[in-house]
Write an enzyme that holds these catalytic residues in place. Structure first.
Site, PDB file in Angstrom:
ATOM      1  N   HIS A  32       0.521  -1.298  -0.140  1.00 51.93           N
ATOM      2  CA  HIS A  32      -0.124  -0.013   0.129  1.00 51.93           C
ATOM      3  C   HIS A  32       0.860   1.272   0.063  1.00 51.93           C
ATOM      4  O   HIS A  32       0.521   2.183  -0.599  1.00 51.93           O
ATOM      5  CB  HIS A  32      -0.881  -0.132   1.330  1.00 51.93           C
ATOM      6  CG  HIS A  32      -1.386  -1.301   1.230  1.00 51.93           C
ATOM      7  ND1 HIS A  32      -2.002  -1.746   2.561  1.00 51.93           N
ATOM      8  CD2 HIS A  32      -2.100  -2.129   0.493  1.00 51.93           C
ATOM      9  CE1 HIS A  32      -2.787  -2.808   2.089  1.00 51.93           C
ATOM     10  NE2 HIS A  32      -2.770  -3.357   1.003  1.00 51.93           N
ATOM     11  N   ARG A  88      -9.443   4.347  -8.550  1.00 51.40           N
ATOM     12  CA  ARG A  88      -9.392   3.518  -7.733  1.00 51.40           C
ATOM     13  C   ARG A  88      -9.811   3.485  -6.380  1.00 51.40           C
ATOM     14  O   ARG A  88      -9.189   4.034  -5.590  1.00 51.40           O
ATOM     15  CB  ARG A  88      -7.950   2.793  -7.679  1.00 51.40           C
ATOM     16  CG  ARG A  88      -7.463   2.326  -8.996  1.00 51.40           C
ATOM     17  CD  ARG A  88      -5.961   1.972  -8.883  1.00 51.40           C
ATOM     18  NE  ARG A  88      -5.569   1.019  -9.812  1.00 51.40           N
ATOM     19  CZ  ARG A  88      -4.675   1.172 -10.744  1.00 51.40           C
ATOM     20  NH1 ARG A  88      -4.097   2.493 -10.799  1.00 51.40           N
ATOM     21  NH2 ARG A  88      -3.932   0.284 -11.676  1.00 51.40           N
ATOM     22  N   ARG A 128     -14.300   3.154 -10.133  1.00 50.15           N
ATOM     23  CA  ARG A 128     -14.307   1.919 -10.034  1.00 50.15           C
ATOM     24  C   ARG A 128     -14.807   1.502  -8.773  1.00 50.15           C
ATOM     25  O   ARG A 128     -14.186   1.765  -7.803  1.00 50.15           O
ATOM     26  CB  ARG A 128     -12.724   1.219 -10.422  1.00 50.15           C
ATOM     27  CG  ARG A 128     -13.087  -0.277 -10.106  1.00 50.15           C
ATOM     28  CD  ARG A 128     -11.596  -0.770 -10.733  1.00 50.15           C
ATOM     29  NE  ARG A 128     -10.719  -0.672  -9.687  1.00 50.15           N
ATOM     30  CZ  ARG A 128      -9.267  -1.164  -9.812  1.00 50.15           C
ATOM     31  NH1 ARG A 128      -8.980  -1.643 -10.915  1.00 50.15           N
ATOM     32  NH2 ARG A 128      -8.534  -0.776  -8.787  1.00 50.15           N
ATOM     33  N   GLU A 144     -10.865  -8.152 -17.357  1.00 46.99           N
ATOM     34  CA  GLU A 144      -9.587  -8.341 -16.564  1.00 46.99           C
ATOM     35  C   GLU A 144      -9.255  -9.888 -16.697  1.00 46.99           C
ATOM     36  O   GLU A 144      -8.128 -10.304 -16.276  1.00 46.99           O
ATOM     37  CB  GLU A 144      -9.465  -7.750 -15.103  1.00 46.99           C
ATOM     38  CG  GLU A 144      -9.859  -6.268 -14.853  1.00 46.99           C
ATOM     39  CD  GLU A 144      -9.799  -5.862 -13.681  1.00 46.99           C
ATOM     40  OE1 GLU A 144      -8.526  -5.598 -13.502  1.00 46.99           O
ATOM     41  OE2 GLU A 144     -10.643  -5.888 -12.772  1.00 46.99           O
ATOM     42  N   ASN A 188      -3.202  -4.814 -16.572  1.00 46.67           N
ATOM     43  CA  ASN A 188      -2.402  -5.650 -15.444  1.00 46.67           C
ATOM     44  C   ASN A 188      -2.842  -7.021 -15.183  1.00 46.67           C
ATOM     45  O   ASN A 188      -2.101  -7.866 -15.001  1.00 46.67           O
ATOM     46  CB  ASN A 188      -2.256  -4.649 -14.486  1.00 46.67           C
ATOM     47  CG  ASN A 188      -2.111  -3.370 -14.661  1.00 46.67           C
ATOM     48  OD1 ASN A 188      -1.264  -3.107 -15.395  1.00 46.67           O
ATOM     49  ND2 ASN A 188      -2.394  -2.454 -13.543  1.00 46.67           N
ATOM     50  N   ASP A 189      -4.120  -7.131 -14.906  1.00 45.36           N
ATOM     51  CA  ASP A 189      -4.673  -8.222 -14.488  1.00 45.36           C
ATOM     52  C   ASP A 189      -4.900  -9.268 -15.760  1.00 45.36           C
ATOM     53  O   ASP A 189      -4.411 -10.638 -15.768  1.00 45.36           O
ATOM     54  CB  ASP A 189      -6.075  -8.228 -13.947  1.00 45.36           C
ATOM     55  CG  ASP A 189      -5.771  -8.031 -12.157  1.00 45.36           C
ATOM     56  OD1 ASP A 189      -4.916  -8.834 -11.611  1.00 45.36           O
ATOM     57  OD2 ASP A 189      -6.358  -7.202 -11.771  1.00 45.36           O
ATOM     58  N   ARG A 207       1.574 -10.933 -11.530  1.00 49.61           N
ATOM     59  CA  ARG A 207       2.024  -9.551 -11.816  1.00 49.61           C
ATOM     60  C   ARG A 207       2.989  -9.219 -10.627  1.00 49.61           C
ATOM     61  O   ARG A 207       3.603  -7.944 -10.682  1.00 49.61           O
ATOM     62  CB  ARG A 207       1.056  -8.581 -11.978  1.00 49.61           C
ATOM     63  CG  ARG A 207       0.015  -8.639 -10.787  1.00 49.61           C
ATOM     64  CD  ARG A 207      -1.258  -7.702 -11.179  1.00 49.61           C
ATOM     65  NE  ARG A 207      -1.327  -6.255 -10.885  1.00 49.61           N
ATOM     66  CZ  ARG A 207      -2.169  -5.583 -10.781  1.00 49.61           C
ATOM     67  NH1 ARG A 207      -3.573  -6.258 -11.134  1.00 49.61           N
ATOM     68  NH2 ARG A 207      -2.115  -4.450 -10.268  1.00 49.61           N
ATOM     69  N   CYS A 244      -6.876   0.601 -19.356  1.00 51.67           N
ATOM     70  CA  CYS A 244      -6.354   1.227 -18.027  1.00 51.67           C
ATOM     71  C   CYS A 244      -5.251   0.792 -17.328  1.00 51.67           C
ATOM     72  O   CYS A 244      -4.991   1.120 -16.210  1.00 51.67           O
ATOM     73  CB  CYS A 244      -7.434   1.784 -17.114  1.00 51.67           C
ATOM     74  SG  CYS A 244      -8.185   0.486 -16.542  1.00 51.67           S
TER      75      CYS A 244
HETATM   76  C1  PEP Z   1      -5.713  -3.832 -14.190  1.00 52.83           C
HETATM   77  O1  PEP Z   1      -5.634  -4.874 -13.616  1.00 52.83           O
HETATM   78  O2  PEP Z   1      -5.059  -3.267 -15.159  1.00 52.83           O
HETATM   79  C2  PEP Z   1      -6.156  -2.454 -13.489  1.00 52.83           C
HETATM   80  C3  PEP Z   1      -6.113  -1.274 -14.000  1.00 52.83           C
HETATM   81  O3  PEP Z   1      -6.538  -2.443 -12.240  1.00 52.83           O
HETATM   82  P1  PEP Z   1      -5.566  -2.746 -10.840  1.00 52.83           P
HETATM   83  O4  PEP Z   1      -4.021  -2.473 -11.127  1.00 52.83           O
HETATM   84  O5  PEP Z   1      -5.685  -1.883  -9.972  1.00 52.83           O
HETATM   85  O6  PEP Z   1      -5.674  -4.263 -10.507  1.00 52.83           O
HETATM   86 MG    MG Z   2      -7.086  -5.078 -11.847  1.00 54.65          MG
END
Ligand code: PEP
Ligand code: MG
Length: 728
Positions: free
Chosen positions: A345, A452, A488, A587, A610-611, A621, A658
Site C-alpha cells: 500500500h 481506484r 471503479r 480483466e 495488468n490483470d 504480476r 487502463c
Molecule cells: C488492471 O488490472 O489493469 C487495473 C487497472 O487494475 P488494478 O491494477 O488496480 O488491478
Molecule cells: Mg485489476
C-alpha cells in the site's frame, strides 16, 4: 579495547590478546574493503607481510564462506574443507584447525574473526560463544570508527560511496539528502565494567518495556484487532524467558546491556533475511521493533534526535505504512525501503504521489546516515549513497534531460492527441486519492479513466462512513470540473487487504475472493459505496465501473445492485445523478468470450491490462521472477486485445485500456494502432505518450504489426522499434 591508539595498533593488539587467551597460534581479523572483497587487516601468527595484501572475494575460501553465510565455520581439519583456499603468502598451510566467526551488526556482516591452531582441535561451544561475543564488540567498535587507519578496509564507516540495487516501485529520478524514518540508536559502550550492575540495568529496562507494552495494550481498545495482535506479540516477546536469559548471559560475559540487546537483534535480523515464510518474517520484524524500544530505554535516545529534516528529504526506512507515508506527503523527494514490495500500500501511495520509490534496497538503513547525499534512480532501480562526483554529475544530467522533456510535454499539453494519419486518441489519467486530482490540469488528461476507490479504504484504519465517502466523491467530481471520472467500485482482495477487514487465508489470493466477487457475496459495502456515489453525483453525470467481472451474470447482478440503490434514493426523495453510465473492467480472458448480448448490454468496457496479462500468460504480476517474462507486445496478447476491439466495434460498445501498459509510449502506440481510442494512465505518462502519438502514423504501425505476425514473430516489439528508429 578502550585504548586511544590508532585503528591498526588496536587491531594488532586485539588479535594478539585473543590468540593469547584462546591458546591458538593464529588470530586474524578480515574486514571488507569493498562490497565483495575481504582483506586481512591484522594477524597474530600469519606472515606480517600478508596484512593488507591477502584478499578474498565474498564466498571464496573458508573466510569468504563465513562472510557470505553470516555463520561460523568450526573445523579441526581446514585443508580438508571443500571451500579451503590455499594462500601461500600467509604461511597458513601449517594450521589444521580453523574457527571463523562473522563480525556482524544488525544483520550486516562487516568482516570475519578467525583463530587457527596447529593441532587438530575442535573448538568447544563455550569457546565459539566467547568469540562471538568478542566479534560483536568488534562490530560495534567498527561502527564507531575505532579501526580507522590506512587503506580502503580501514576507512571510517559511513563515508564511502555505496551503490545499492533494489526493485523499482515508482519510476523517476531524485536527488536529496537522507532522512531516516527511524533514527538509529547508537551504542557507544559495547563493554561493561561491572556485569552484576549491568544485569540490573538490563532487568530494569525490560521491566519498563513490559510496563510500556501493557499500557499500549490498555490504550489500544478492543476495536483495532490487528494493532492489538501486534502488541500481544510484543508482550509475548517482552516476557520471553529465552530472549531475556540469552541477553543476561551475554551481559554476564562482559557485554553492556545495550550490546547484548543489539546482539540478539542482529541474530533476529540475520534470521529474518533467511526465512521465506511471510508470517515468520513479520514476527521477527516485531521482535526487531521491540529491541529498538528496549535500546531507546537503555540509551535514553528517543525518536527525536534533534536532527532537522533536510529541505530535500529522501526517506530511508526498513518499511513504512501508508498512513505514515501520507503524513510526509509531497515533502519527500524520494523513498528507499529495505523491505517493502511493489504491490504494497505504501507503494500505491508513492505512485499516487509520483514519488520515486525503490524497495528491497539491502543495507539501506544500516549504511545511510541522516543528511547523507543520496540519489534515487527509479528507472534503473538503483540508489547511490554518498556518490562520487562523476556519478552525481551524470545523474544530474539525466535529471536535467528529464526536466527538458517535461517542458516539451508541457508545450503540447493543450493539444489533442491526433496521430499523423488523423486518428484521435483520448488520453485519460488513473487516480485514487484526492492528491491526484491537481494532476488533471498539469498533465493535460481529458478526465479520470480509472478512479481506484479502494485506495481511500486502504489508507484508513477504519471502514469509512457513507457520508465521508460521499463527501469525498463529491470533491473529486468538483475537482474534475465537468471532466469525466470513471469510479471503479471497491477492488479489494488479492494483494489489497483492508486492515480492518478479516483477512481470509486463501491458497491463491490473485485467483481468489476479490473485487466484484466480494461485492456480490457480501453486498453491504458495495451498497454503501453505490449510495455514496449516487449522492455525490446528484444532478451531475456519474460513471461507475465494476472490477474483475469474469462472466455476464456478475455484471447483471452488479447492475441489479445499482438499480436497487437508485430505487432507494428515489424512495428517500434524494436527487439522482443527471446521467448514469455503468460498465465493467475486462480483466479475465473469459469476458472476451462472453455472449454478444453482454457486449450489447454493457455500458462500456475498460481493459485492465495488468490483470488481463497476468491471467492470459499465467504469470503473477507481483512475482519478480515472472512479472516481466512475457511481453505485452507478444502477438498472442495483441491478438486477444484486437479481438476485444472488434467485438466492441460490432456492438458499438465504448472501449478503453487502463492498465500500466497504457502509459508506456511504445505499448500505447501499438494499442492505438490495433484500434483502441481511449487510454488511461499515470498522469506523468500522458506527455510522453501524446508526444509519440503526435508524430506517428497509426496505419503504418498497424501494417508493421500485421507483418511481424505474418512472419511468425513472438513479439512485434523489435519491428516496431526498428520502424520508430528509422522514422526519426
Ligand atoms: C488492471 O488490472 O489493469 C487495473 C487497472 O487494475 P488494478 O491494477 O488496480 O488491478
Ligand atoms: Mg485489476
Amino acid at each position: 579495547m578502550a585504548s586511544e591508539d590508532a585503528g591498526q595498533t588496536r587491531l594488532d593488539m586485539i588479535t594478539h590478546l585473543i590468540a593469547d587467551s584462546m591458546g591458538t597460534e593464529v588470530c586474524s581479523v578480515y574486514l571488507f574493503r569493498d562490497e565483495d572483497t575481504l582483506e586481512l587487516c591484522a594477524t597474530e601468527g600469519l606472515q606480517a607481510e600478508a596484512v593488507h595484501k591477502t584478499r578474498m572475494r565474498l564466498g571464496e575460501g573458508l573466510v569468504g564462506r563465513v562472510a557470505r553465510t553470516g555463520s561460523a565455520v568450526n573445523t579441526p581439519n581446514a585443508p580438508a574443507e571443500p571451500n579451503f583456499r590455499y594462500m601461500p603468502e600467509t604461511g597458513e598451510e601449517r594450521y589444521s584447525s580453523f574457527l571463523g566467526i562473522p563480525i556482524q551488526r544488525l544483520g550486516q556482516v562487516l568482516g570475519v574473526l578467525v583463530v587457527q591452531s596447529l593441532d587438530a582441535r575442535v573448538f568447544s561451544a563455550d569457546e565459539v560463544y566467547g568469540l562471538e561475543v568478542v566479534a560483536m564488540v568488534l562490530a560495534e567498535m567498527t561502527e564507531l570508527g575505532a579501526f580507522v587507519g590506512e587503506g580502503a578496509a580501514l576507512t571510517r564507516p559511513h563515508q564511502q560511496s555505496v551503490m545499492m540495487r533494489g526493485t523499482t516501485a515508482q519510476e523517476g529520478a531524485a536527488e536529496g539528502h537522507v532522512w531516516l524514518h527511524e533514527p538509529r540508536v547508537v551504542v557507544t559502550n559495547p563493554v561493561a565494567e561491572d556485569p552484576v550492575k549491568e544485569v540490573e540495568r538490563l532487568r530494569a529496562a525490560v521491566e519498563r518495556l513490559r510496563g510500556d507494552v501493557d499500557r499500549m495494550l490498555e490504550m489500544a481498545g478492543a476495536s483495532d484487532k490487528d494493532h492489538r495482535q501486534v502488541l500481544e506479540t510484543y508482550r509475548m516477546f517482552a516476557n520471553s524467558k529465552g530472549w531475556i536469559r540469552r541477553m543476561e548471559e551475554d551481559v554476564s560475559r562482559g557485554l553492556s546491556a545495550e550490546a547484548a540487546v543489539e546482539k540478539e537483534q542482529s541474530e533476529a535480523r540475520t534470521r529474518m533475511l533467511r526465512v521465506a515464510d511471510a508470517y515468520l518474517r513479520e514476527r521477527l520484524s516485531d521482535l526487531d521493533d521491540l529491541s529498538n524500544r528496549l535500546l531507546r530505554l537503555l540509551t535514553g535516545q528517543g525518536q527525536k534526535t534533534g536532527a532537522e529534516m533536510p529541505g530535500d528529504p529522501i526517506l530511508v526506512a526498513r518499511n513504512i505504512g501508508p498512513g505514515e507515508l501520507l503524513e510526509y506527503g509531497r515533502t519527500l523527494r524520494g523513498i528507499v525501503l529495505e523491505d517493502g514490495s511493489v504491490g504494497s500500500h505504501a507503494a500505491v501511495i508513492a505512485r499516487a504521489l509520483a514519488i520515486p520509490l525503490i524497495v528491497h534496497a539491502k543495507r539501506a538503513t544500516t549504511e545511510a546516515l541522516n543528511g547523507d547525499l543520496i540519489l534515487v534512480d527509479g528507472d534503473q532501480g538503483q540508489v547511490h549513497l554518498r556518490p562520487d562526483d562523476t556519478v552525481a554529475s551524470a545523474f544530474r544530467d539525466k535529471i536535467a534531460m528529464q526536466a527538458q522533456a517535461q517542458k516539451r510535454y508541457a508545450s503540447i499539453r493543450e493539444e489533442p492527441a491526433v496521430s499523423r494519419d488523423g486518428a484521435r486518441v483520448h488520453l485519460m489519467m488513473n487516480a485514487g486519492l484526492m492528491a491526484d486530482l491537481p494532476s488533471l490540469e498539469g498533465s493535460g488528461a481529458e478526465g479520470v479513466g480509472l478512479f481506484r476507490t479502494e485506495l481511500q479504504f486502504l489508507v484508513r484504519n477504519q471502514m469509512p462512513k457513507r457520508s465521508e465517502l460521499s463527501a469525498l466523491y463529491a470533491r473529486v467530481l468538483e475537482a474534475a470540473g465537468g471532466r469525466k471520472v470513471v469510479f471503479r467500485t471497491l477492488d479489494i482482495g488479492s494483494d489489497k487487504v483492508l486492515p480492518y477487514m478479516k483477512a481470509t487465508d486463501e491458497p491463491n489470493p490473485a485467483l481468489g475472493w476479490r473485487a466484484i466477487r466480494v461485492g456480490l457475496d457480501k453486498p453491504g459495502v458495495l451498497r454503501m459505496q453505490l449510495q455514496a456515489l449516487l449522492r455525490a453525483a446528484a444532478g451531475k453525470p456519474l460513471t461507475i465501473m465494476f472490477p474483475f467481472v469474469a462472466q455476464f451474470e456478475e455484471y447483471r447482478a452488479a447492475c441489479a445492485e445499482v438499480d436497487k440503490a437508485i430505487a432507494r434514493e428515489e424512495r428517500l426523495g434524494h436527487p439522482l445523478p443527471e446521467t448514469l453510465d455503468v460498465g465493467a473492467m475486462l480483466e479475465t480472458p473469459s469476458l472476451a468470450f462472453a455472449p454478444k448480448k453482454f457486449f450489447d448490454e454493457v455500458g462500456f468496457l475498460s481493459i485492465g491490462g495488468n490483470d488481463l496479462k497476468q491471467f492470459f500468460f499465467a504469470a503473477d504480476r507481483e512475482n519478480e521472477r515472472v512479472r516481466r517474462r512475457y511481453d505485452t507486445l507478444n502477438v498472442s496478447f495483441l491478438g486477444l486485445i484486437e479481438q476485444i476491439v472488434k467485438r466492441c466495434e460490432e456492438s458499438d460498445t465504448p472501449l478503453s485500456f487502463c492498465g500500466e501498459d497504457a502509459g508506456r509510449p511504445v505499448e500505447a502506440l501499438c494499442l492505438a494502432a490495433i484500434g483502441l481510442r481511449t487510454l488511461s494512465m499515470r498522469p506523468a505518462s500522458i506527455g510522453p505518450v501524446k508526444s509519440l502519438l503526435l508524430r506517428s502514423d497509426l496505419e503504418q504501425v498497424a501494417d508493421i504489426i500485421a507483418e511481424a505476425r505474418e512472419q511468425g514473430e513472438q513479439s512485434v516489439r523489435p519491428a516496431v522499434m526498428k520502424y520508430l528508429r528509422d522514422s526519426e
